[in-house]
Every structure is written in C-alpha cells, then in structure tokens.
Design a protein around this motif. Structure first.
Motif, PDB file in Angstrom:
ATOM      1  N   VAL A 165      -1.267 -14.168 -32.963  1.00  0.00           N
ATOM      2  CA  VAL A 165      -0.629 -15.251 -32.210  1.00  0.00           C
ATOM      3  C   VAL A 165      -1.637 -16.352 -31.927  1.00  0.00           C
ATOM      4  O   VAL A 165      -2.852 -16.152 -32.011  1.00  0.00           O
ATOM      5  N   THR A 167      -1.999 -19.149 -28.657  1.00  0.00           N
ATOM      6  CA  THR A 167      -1.446 -19.534 -27.363  1.00  0.00           C
ATOM      7  C   THR A 167      -1.617 -21.026 -27.131  1.00  0.00           C
ATOM      8  O   THR A 167      -2.522 -21.660 -27.689  1.00  0.00           O
ATOM      9  N   GLU A 168      -0.757 -21.552 -26.273  1.00  0.00           N
ATOM     10  CA  GLU A 168      -0.733 -22.998 -26.041  1.00  0.00           C
ATOM     11  C   GLU A 168      -0.374 -23.272 -24.585  1.00  0.00           C
ATOM     12  O   GLU A 168       0.469 -22.578 -24.010  1.00  0.00           O
ATOM     13  N   SER A 176      -6.439 -18.317 -30.555  1.00  0.00           N
ATOM     14  CA  SER A 176      -5.664 -17.450 -31.441  1.00  0.00           C
ATOM     15  C   SER A 176      -6.372 -16.109 -31.535  1.00  0.00           C
ATOM     16  O   SER A 176      -7.603 -16.035 -31.539  1.00  0.00           O
ATOM     17  N   VAL A 182       1.824 -10.571 -25.529  1.00  0.00           N
ATOM     18  CA  VAL A 182       1.479 -11.548 -24.494  1.00  0.00           C
ATOM     19  C   VAL A 182       2.616 -11.557 -23.476  1.00  0.00           C
ATOM     20  O   VAL A 182       3.794 -11.610 -23.848  1.00  0.00           O
ATOM     21  N   MET A 184       4.289 -13.563 -20.242  1.00  0.00           N
ATOM     22  CA  MET A 184       4.372 -14.795 -19.461  1.00  0.00           C
ATOM     23  C   MET A 184       5.291 -14.515 -18.277  1.00  0.00           C
ATOM     24  O   MET A 184       6.455 -14.160 -18.467  1.00  0.00           O
ATOM     25  N   MET A 211       0.068 -16.235 -17.756  1.00  0.00           N
ATOM     26  CA  MET A 211       0.006 -15.790 -19.151  1.00  0.00           C
ATOM     27  C   MET A 211      -1.042 -14.691 -19.235  1.00  0.00           C
ATOM     28  O   MET A 211      -2.212 -14.915 -18.907  1.00  0.00           O
ATOM     29  N   PRO A 213      -2.574 -11.770 -21.863  1.00  0.00           N
ATOM     30  CA  PRO A 213      -2.610 -11.089 -23.170  1.00  0.00           C
ATOM     31  C   PRO A 213      -2.635  -9.567 -22.987  1.00  0.00           C
ATOM     32  O   PRO A 213      -3.148  -9.054 -21.985  1.00  0.00           O
ATOM     33  N   LEU A 232       4.182 -23.181 -21.203  1.00  0.00           N
ATOM     34  CA  LEU A 232       3.458 -22.156 -21.942  1.00  0.00           C
ATOM     35  C   LEU A 232       4.155 -21.924 -23.270  1.00  0.00           C
ATOM     36  O   LEU A 232       5.389 -21.953 -23.348  1.00  0.00           O
ATOM     37  N   VAL A 234       3.725 -19.618 -27.170  1.00  0.00           N
ATOM     38  CA  VAL A 234       3.047 -18.658 -28.036  1.00  0.00           C
ATOM     39  C   VAL A 234       3.710 -18.739 -29.415  1.00  0.00           C
ATOM     40  O   VAL A 234       4.943 -18.672 -29.516  1.00  0.00           O
ATOM     41  N   ARG A 261       8.314 -19.394 -32.529  1.00  0.00           N
ATOM     42  CA  ARG A 261       7.594 -19.988 -31.394  1.00  0.00           C
ATOM     43  C   ARG A 261       8.396 -19.751 -30.113  1.00  0.00           C
ATOM     44  O   ARG A 261       9.617 -19.952 -30.087  1.00  0.00           O
TER      45      ARG A 261
END
Length: 354
Positions: A165, A167-168, A176, A182, A184, A211, A213, A232, A234, A261
């Motif tokens: 993955v 993440t953003e 990554s 993950v 949330m 968030m 992991p 958030l 992923v 996504r």
C-alpha cells in the motif's frame, strides 16, 4: 404524548433475552411502551414464554420516527448494529453491556433496573460521536460509498502474502510499505481495532482521525493522528498482485483489487449516545481495562493557587579571560618539510634500499 422506547437485544444469548424482558416489564410499569422487532420478540417469547406486557412491533405498529430512545442490550457489536439501523434517524442509543469490554455501553447488566429508571425520569444526556465517510474508488470512479462509527480496516486478502500500500494525507503521499493492513479510525474506535494494532487511546471529546498500520514492514510506519478536516487515503499497489478487503465496523465489507483506493473523511452524520453517568473517560478506561491505580493520591485541595515558583535561571557561562585580538608582527618561520624526488647526494649518508 405516548413515550416509546425501542429494545434491541442479542437474542442469540439467554442473558440478553432475560434482560430485554426485564426492561420491557419495567418500562410498561411506568407507562412507557416498549417496542421490539418482530423476529426478536418472537425469539424472546418463544424461549422465555409469552409475557403479559403489552408491546408494539417496529415497522408494523410504529416507525422509528415514533421512538424516543433506543435501549441496546448486548456488547459493542450489538450497539454497532443498532447504530446501523438508526443511521438515517435522529435517535440516541443507550447501551447496557452484556458482553466483555463494552466501551460503547453506558452501564452494566447489574445496573439495568437503575438505567431504566433514569430513562423513565429522562435523567440522561445525549452526546454526539463523529463517524467516518468511506469511499472506494477504482480508476477514479466511486464504486462503494459507506460509513463507520469505529473504524474502516483495510486487510490483506491473501494469507500467504502481504498487501502493498501507499498512504496519503491531505492529497500528498506519505509512505509505501508492505503490511497486513491499515486501520483508519475515529476517537470512539481508538479503543477497538486501532488499539489492538498499537494505536493511541484518544479521548472521545477530541476531534481527530487516526491511521494505524498493521504489522508494517517499514521504518516509518507509526500511528498518525490528524485533524478532523483532513482526508486519509490508502491505495492498494499492483507490484505484487495481492488484493485486499475492507471492513467497516466489522459489519460491512468490500473486496479491493490491486489499484483500488480508499478515501476516508469525517462524516456529516454523527451517532448519538445517551449518557446516564457523567463519569470522565479516564474512569471508564480504568474500569474497562482493569488498570492498576494503587498508590494514587490525587490532586491536593488548596483554597488558593500558589504563586509561580521562582526557579533559578541557568545562564550561558562566560569565558575565563577576554579573547585577545589577532597576533601582531611578522608571522613565525615554518620549516619547509616538502619531500622531493631528487636523489640524496649527502655525503656520509647511505642510500635507502627497499
């Protein structure tokens, strides 16, 4: 005006059905109409016998618009199911814990009669808990739109391999890595799946998104706490072909192919929880987790606050002597130590051999 309270119970458990019958009897004795779903009422009367209490059937005699309060008898899973049922209605949930931990429940089984009495006298307050808005995109198009009270958990779909993955946060990539998943979550869900994955405990009054992991193979894969206005996201990477699956509150699930996504924001629809006891969250945390607090003295009772204590200020030490200026006069002679390749012609000195 007739008052009605909806009773939701885990009818697969005997204790829950007995508690539901007790609540119905006491509500009826105080001129409040107990309401149940037809299948749950059939389970309860079929197991415990027919009751003399007059009850109404939801969606046959009344609708959710006629309900004042929903009393939930069970664990957190039953409360999450109740939150799903009243999602589109402005109804508070009052949980009576019949499960294990029961962070969402307001009271325990032993306090059932007292809890019903508080409902009868309207001695309860209502607080709002933030929820999550969850969107799944594939090739830029929204294919799933759902919500969650506790958390949305992305998990690997292949047991034999990790899911890759990236993440953003707020439209910018963060990191990554390969992982088992993950989570949330909301502050309400911080004591659930996110807590088990190593996330922080966040007080319900705090407005934030989490968030966390799960078993990430990365140097920087720590739990994050961001603003409630953040977004958030992923993305499931395609580099190893592993697919994923998301679970919303452990009830709603969607399979995710590589390239999918997930976007998570704060939802505009909160869940309302009824409170009968105004105890602080720290007290509930200690009670639910049975945390050791021996030796605690508590804050001292002082009539007037003392003045600020004057502590010594540590100053930067000064040099022992004043620094002198640059040296004056001609510079000192420095011998020439340059090594040359010229042969050594000094008399009386034997040449060097390897």
């Amino acid at each position: 005006m007739t008052r009605r309270v909806l009773i939701l119970a885990h009818t697969g458990r005997e204790e829950s059905m007995i508690a539901a019958l007790e609540a119905c009897v006491q509500l009826h004795a105080n001129n409040i109409v107990p309401v149940m779903y037809a299948d749950e009422l059939a389970d309860m009367t079929g197991y415990l016998g027919v009751s003399d209490v007059s009850m109404e059937i939801l969606d046959r005699d009344v609708t959710l618009a006629d309900i004042e309060l929903v009393m939930v008898l069970g664990g957190d899973g039953t409360i999450l199911r109740a939150a799903e049922l009243v999602r589109d209605h402005d109804l508070p949930l009052l949980g009576v814990n019949l499960g294990h931990v029961g962070f969402l429940a307001e009271s325990e089984r032993a306090d059932l009669i007292q809890t019903v009495d508080w409902v009868v006298r309207r001695e309860y307050s209502v607080e709002e808990r933030m929820t999550l808005d969850v969107k799944v995109r594939v090739k830029g198009k929204v294919v799933t739109h759902t919500w969650a009270l506790n958390e949305v958990a992305l998990e690997k779909g292949n047991r034999e391999r990790m899911i890759e993955v990236v993440t953003e946060v707020d439209g910018r990539p963060l990191s990554s890595f390969g992982c088992d998943g993950v989570v949330m979550a909301t502050p309400t869900g911080s004591t659930a799946y996110a807590f088990s994955a190593g996330g922080p405990v966040v007080w319900p009054e705090v407005e934030a998104l989490l968030m966390v992991p799960i078993s990430a193979h990365a140097l920087f894969a720590k739990p994050l706490v961001v603003a409630p206005t953040s977004t958030l996201a992923v993305e499931v990477l395609t580099r190893n072909g592993a697919y994923g699956v998301i679970w919303c509150d452990g009830r709603r699930t969607v399979d995710l192919l590589p390239g999918a996504r997930i976007e998570v924001t704060r939802s505009s629809k909160p869940v309302k929880l009824a409170r009968t006891q105004q105890s602080p969250f720290s007290e509930r945390l200690v009670r639910k987790f049975e945390l050791p607090v021996q030796g605690w003295r508590g804050p001292s009772a002082e009539e007037t606050p003392p003045p600020t204590t004057q502590l010594p200020i540590i100053r930067t030490p000064k040099p022992k002597s004043q620094l002198e200026g640059p040296p004056t006069g001609p510079p000192p002679l420095v011998p020439d130590l340059t090594v040359t390749n010229e042969p050594n012609n000094l008399e009386g000195v034997a040449p060097l051999h390897d």
